[in-house]
Design a protein around this motif. Structure first.
Motif, mmCIF file in Angstrom:
data_model
loop_
_atom_site.group_PDB
_atom_site.id
_atom_site.type_symbol
_atom_site.label_atom_id
_atom_site.label_comp_id
_atom_site.label_asym_id
_atom_site.label_seq_id
_atom_site.Cartn_x
_atom_site.Cartn_y
_atom_site.Cartn_z
ATOM 1 N N VAL A 6 23.662 35.234 4.426
ATOM 2 C CA VAL A 6 24.221 35.277 2.875
ATOM 3 C C VAL A 6 23.037 35.491 2.059
ATOM 4 C CG1 VAL A 6 26.282 33.513 4.000
ATOM 5 C CG2 VAL A 6 23.950 32.886 2.941
ATOM 6 N N SER A 7 23.437 35.696 1.173
ATOM 7 C CA SER A 7 22.576 36.159 -0.204
ATOM 8 C C SER A 7 22.141 34.597 -0.846
ATOM 9 C CB SER A 7 23.188 37.114 -0.780
ATOM 10 O OG SER A 7 22.697 37.331 -2.405
ATOM 11 N N PRO A 8 20.706 34.636 -0.713
ATOM 12 C CA PRO A 8 20.800 33.392 -1.597
ATOM 13 C C PRO A 8 20.786 33.683 -2.671
ATOM 14 C CG PRO A 8 18.624 34.430 -0.835
ATOM 15 C CD PRO A 8 19.898 35.065 -0.664
ATOM 16 N N ASN A 9 20.430 34.007 -3.430
ATOM 17 C CA ASN A 9 20.479 34.559 -4.755
ATOM 18 C C ASN A 9 21.331 34.543 -6.259
ATOM 19 O OD1 ASN A 9 17.952 33.771 -4.360
ATOM 20 N ND2 ASN A 9 17.385 36.141 -4.192
ATOM 21 N N HIS A 10 22.663 34.262 -5.079
ATOM 22 C CA HIS A 10 23.375 34.326 -5.760
ATOM 23 C C HIS A 10 24.727 33.211 -5.564
ATOM 24 C CE1 HIS A 10 22.766 38.432 -7.010
ATOM 25 N NE2 HIS A 10 22.351 38.506 -5.665
ATOM 26 N N TYR A 11 24.470 32.117 -6.153
ATOM 27 C CA TYR A 11 25.175 31.482 -6.018
ATOM 28 C C TYR A 11 26.126 31.230 -7.562
ATOM 29 C CZ TYR A 11 23.033 30.301 -1.776
ATOM 30 O OH TYR A 11 22.354 30.424 -0.664
ATOM 31 N N LEU A 12 27.136 29.878 -7.619
ATOM 32 C CA LEU A 12 28.370 30.450 -8.735
ATOM 33 C C LEU A 12 28.841 29.558 -8.494
ATOM 34 C CD1 LEU A 12 29.544 34.013 -8.735
ATOM 35 C CD2 LEU A 12 27.915 33.220 -10.186
ATOM 36 N N LYS A 13 29.226 28.734 -9.857
ATOM 37 C CA LYS A 13 29.755 27.280 -9.926
ATOM 38 C C LYS A 13 31.855 27.630 -9.701
ATOM 39 C CE LYS A 13 32.295 24.480 -13.151
ATOM 40 N NZ LYS A 13 32.131 22.991 -12.033
ATOM 41 N N ALA A 14 32.317 26.684 -8.349
ATOM 42 C CA ALA A 14 33.804 27.465 -8.149
ATOM 43 C C ALA A 14 34.444 26.977 -9.356
ATOM 44 C CB ALA A 14 33.587 26.939 -6.571
ATOM 45 N N ALA A 15 35.673 27.224 -8.960
ATOM 46 C CA ALA A 15 36.389 26.087 -9.831
ATOM 47 C C ALA A 15 38.331 27.183 -9.272
ATOM 48 C CB ALA A 15 36.902 27.171 -11.532
ATOM 49 N N CYS A 16 38.589 26.200 -8.544
ATOM 50 C CA CYS A 16 39.901 27.267 -7.852
ATOM 51 C C CYS A 16 41.391 26.666 -9.195
ATOM 52 C CB CYS A 16 40.294 25.923 -7.094
ATOM 53 S SG CYS A 16 39.466 25.681 -5.359
ATOM 54 N N ALA A 17 41.208 26.579 -10.425
ATOM 55 C CA ALA A 17 42.613 26.393 -10.899
ATOM 56 C C ALA A 17 42.389 27.665 -11.536
ATOM 57 C CB ALA A 17 41.996 25.571 -12.096
ATOM 58 N N ASN A 18 41.268 28.814 -11.907
ATOM 59 C CA ASN A 18 40.411 30.042 -12.654
ATOM 60 C C ASN A 18 40.747 31.160 -11.745
ATOM 61 O OD1 ASN A 18 41.105 28.547 -15.410
ATOM 62 N ND2 ASN A 18 38.362 28.080 -15.060
ATOM 63 N N CYS A 19 40.980 30.527 -10.375
ATOM 64 C CA CYS A 19 40.885 31.808 -9.139
ATOM 65 C C CYS A 19 42.234 32.888 -9.579
ATOM 66 C CB CYS A 19 40.287 31.664 -8.058
ATOM 67 S SG CYS A 19 40.069 32.387 -7.045
ATOM 68 N N SER A 20 41.434 34.254 -9.369
ATOM 69 C CA SER A 20 42.912 35.050 -8.843
ATOM 70 C C SER A 20 44.056 35.548 -8.239
ATOM 71 C CB SER A 20 42.331 36.456 -9.402
ATOM 72 O OG SER A 20 41.460 36.834 -8.122
ATOM 73 N N VAL A 21 43.443 34.265 -7.029
ATOM 74 C CA VAL A 21 43.953 34.660 -5.632
ATOM 75 C C VAL A 21 44.379 33.167 -4.839
ATOM 76 C CG1 VAL A 21 43.210 36.826 -4.840
ATOM 77 C CG2 VAL A 21 42.025 34.346 -4.287
ATOM 78 N N LEU A 22 44.519 31.585 -6.492
ATOM 79 C CA LEU A 22 44.907 30.901 -6.682
ATOM 80 C C LEU A 22 45.729 30.581 -5.814
ATOM 81 C CD1 LEU A 22 44.562 27.787 -7.107
ATOM 82 C CD2 LEU A 22 45.844 28.236 -9.147
ATOM 83 N N GLU A 23 46.639 31.760 -5.381
ATOM 84 C CA GLU A 23 48.442 31.673 -5.489
ATOM 85 C C GLU A 23 48.601 31.903 -3.722
ATOM 86 O OE1 GLU A 23 50.845 29.866 -6.802
ATOM 87 O OE2 GLU A 23 49.602 29.042 -7.800
ATOM 88 N N LEU A 24 47.609 32.295 -2.764
ATOM 89 C CA LEU A 24 47.221 33.189 -1.852
ATOM 90 C C LEU A 24 46.944 31.545 -0.710
ATOM 91 C CD1 LEU A 24 47.159 37.122 -2.936
ATOM 92 C CD2 LEU A 24 49.533 35.862 -2.052
ATOM 93 N N CYS A 25 45.662 30.806 -1.466
ATOM 94 C CA CYS A 25 44.986 29.936 -1.170
ATOM 95 C C CYS A 25 45.078 29.049 -0.308
ATOM 96 C CB CYS A 25 43.397 29.865 -1.717
ATOM 97 S SG CYS A 25 41.689 29.550 -0.687
ATOM 98 N N LEU A 26 44.230 28.079 0.155
ATOM 99 C CA LEU A 26 44.834 26.808 0.237
ATOM 100 C C LEU A 26 45.153 25.929 -0.582
ATOM 101 C CD1 LEU A 26 44.183 24.403 2.719
ATOM 102 C CD2 LEU A 26 41.699 24.474 2.106
ATOM 103 N N PRO A 27 45.661 25.918 -1.760
ATOM 104 C CA PRO A 27 45.689 25.598 -3.273
ATOM 105 C C PRO A 27 47.024 25.545 -3.315
ATOM 106 C CG PRO A 27 43.410 26.185 -3.947
ATOM 107 C CD PRO A 27 43.867 26.543 -2.512
ATOM 108 N N LEU A 28 47.890 26.059 -2.448
ATOM 109 C CA LEU A 28 49.410 26.617 -2.667
ATOM 110 C C LEU A 28 50.076 25.774 -2.865
ATOM 111 C CD1 LEU A 28 50.949 28.793 -3.105
ATOM 112 C CD2 LEU A 28 51.226 28.974 -0.472
ATOM 113 N N GLY A 29 50.820 25.441 -3.288
ATOM 114 C CA GLY A 29 51.626 23.719 -3.768
ATOM 115 C C GLY A 29 51.166 23.045 -4.622
ATOM 116 N N LEU A 30 49.957 22.999 -5.012
ATOM 117 C CA LEU A 30 49.301 21.820 -5.030
ATOM 118 C C LEU A 30 49.385 21.539 -6.739
ATOM 119 C CD1 LEU A 30 45.693 21.115 -3.505
ATOM 120 C CD2 LEU A 30 47.913 20.469 -2.182
ATOM 121 N N SER A 31 49.379 20.561 -7.255
ATOM 122 C CA SER A 31 49.282 20.494 -8.532
ATOM 123 C C SER A 31 48.087 21.120 -9.384
ATOM 124 C CB SER A 31 50.248 18.143 -8.370
ATOM 125 O OG SER A 31 48.392 17.846 -8.341
#
Length: 248
Positions: A6-31
Motif C-alpha cells: 500500500v502507499s505509505p505516504n497517503h494516510y488520512l483521518k477517517a470519518a464514517c459519518a461524512n463518507c459518501s458511501v455511508l448508506e452502502l457500507c457496514l454502518p448501514l442502519g446504525l444510529s
C-alpha cells in the motif's frame, strides 16, 4: 500491512459519518452515536495504487476493508498457475470477508485503479458488535450478501449461455453504479476483458464475440473500456429470459 503493498505516504483521518458511501457500507442502519463508535476502529484509511495487492492468499486475517474510492478484483491461483477472478468490488463494498472462517485470506485482492480503503480491525469489530446488536445485524447482512452473490454466480454459470452471462455482468455493474449515483448507461470498465472472461468462465474470444452480439442486438455499445447501454430494458429482458427458461 506491509509497505510494499500500500502507499505509505497517503494516510488520512477517517470519518464514517461524512463518507459518501455511508448508506452502502457496514454502518448501514446504525444510529449517529453507533457510527461514531465504529469510526473509532478506523484509525486511518489508506490509498492503494493500481495493480497493488491489498492482501494475498494465505495472509492472516487482521482487518476487513471498506472500499471508499476506486475498485478491486479478488482472485485465486490454480495449481497450474492460472488466475481465477472471483469478484469485483467497488465503493461501498467490503473486502476480506473470505478470511473469517479460517483466519486467513482465501484469495488475493488487487486494486484495479488508484483506490482508497478504510481498514476495520476485525477482533475489535467483533468485540464492538457484542455491545451493538445493530452492528452485528449489519455484519450478518454483509455475510448474507456474500452468500447471495455466490448463489447468483452459480446461477450465472449453470443456466446462462455466454451472451447472457456477459449481459448479466454488465447489468449487475450498471445497477451497482446507479446505487452510488453514477450513470447506469454510460460507464468505464476498470477491469480487462481477460479478467471479465475469467470471472464469467469464458475465453477472451468468447467475450469479444459476446460484445459484438450485444451490439448487433442494439443492447450495448462497447469501445475499448467505455460502455454505453443502448437498451437497458432489453438487457434486463435478455437476462430474465434465462431465468424463465431455467424454471421450465
Amino acid at each position: 500491512m506491509p509497505d510494499t503493498r500500500v502507499s505509505p505516504n497517503h494516510y488520512l483521518k477517517a470519518a464514517c459519518a461524512n463518507c459518501s458511501v455511508l448508506e452502502l457500507c457496514l454502518p448501514l442502519g446504525l444510529s449517529g452515536p453507533e457510527i461514531e463508535r465504529l469510526d473509532t476502529l478506523i484509525v486511518q484509511r489508506f490509498k492503494v495504487k493500481k495493480g497493488t495487492a491489498l492482501y494475498r492468499t494465505g495472509d492472516p486475517l487482521r482487518s476487513l476493508y471498506a472500499v471508499r474510492i476506486g475498485s478491486f478484483k479478488t482472485s485465486m491461483v490454480s495449481i497450474d498457475g492460472r488466475e481465477q477472478v472471483t469478484g469485483f468490488q467497488i465503493s461501498g463494498e467490503m473486502l476480506g470477508l473470505d478470511a473469517i472462517s479460517a483466519d486467513e485470506h482465501a484469495c488475493s485482492a488487487f486494486a484495479l485503479e488508484d483506490s482508497e480503503v478504510c481498514p476495520i480491525h476485525f477482533a475489535q469489530l467483533e468485540k464492538l458488535a457484542q455491545d451493538l446488536p445493530s452492528l452485528q445485524h449489519s455484519l450478518n447482512k454483509l455475510l448474507s450478501r456474500e452468500i447471495v452473490r455466490d448463489h447468483s454466480m452459480l446461477m450465472l454459470m449453470g443456466n446462462m449461455n455466454s451472451d447472457e452471462r456477459l449481459a448479466a455482468f454488465l447489468l449487475n455493474l450498471s445497477q451497482r453504479l446507479s446505487l452510488r449515483g453514477y450513470s447506469s448507461r454510460d460507464f468505464i470498465l476498470k477491469m480487462r476483458r481477460e479478467e471479465i472472461g475469467s470471472y464469467l468462465g469464458l475465453r477472451l474470444e468468447t467475450i469479444c464475440r459476446g460484445i459484438a452480439h450485444l451490439r448487433d442486438q442494439g443492447l450495448v455499445e462497447i469501445s475499448g473500456r467505455e460502455v454505453k447501454v443502448l437498451n437497458l430494458e432489453g438487457l434486463k429482458q435478455l437476462v430474465a429470459g434465462c431465468h424463465r427458461s431455467a424454471l421450465r
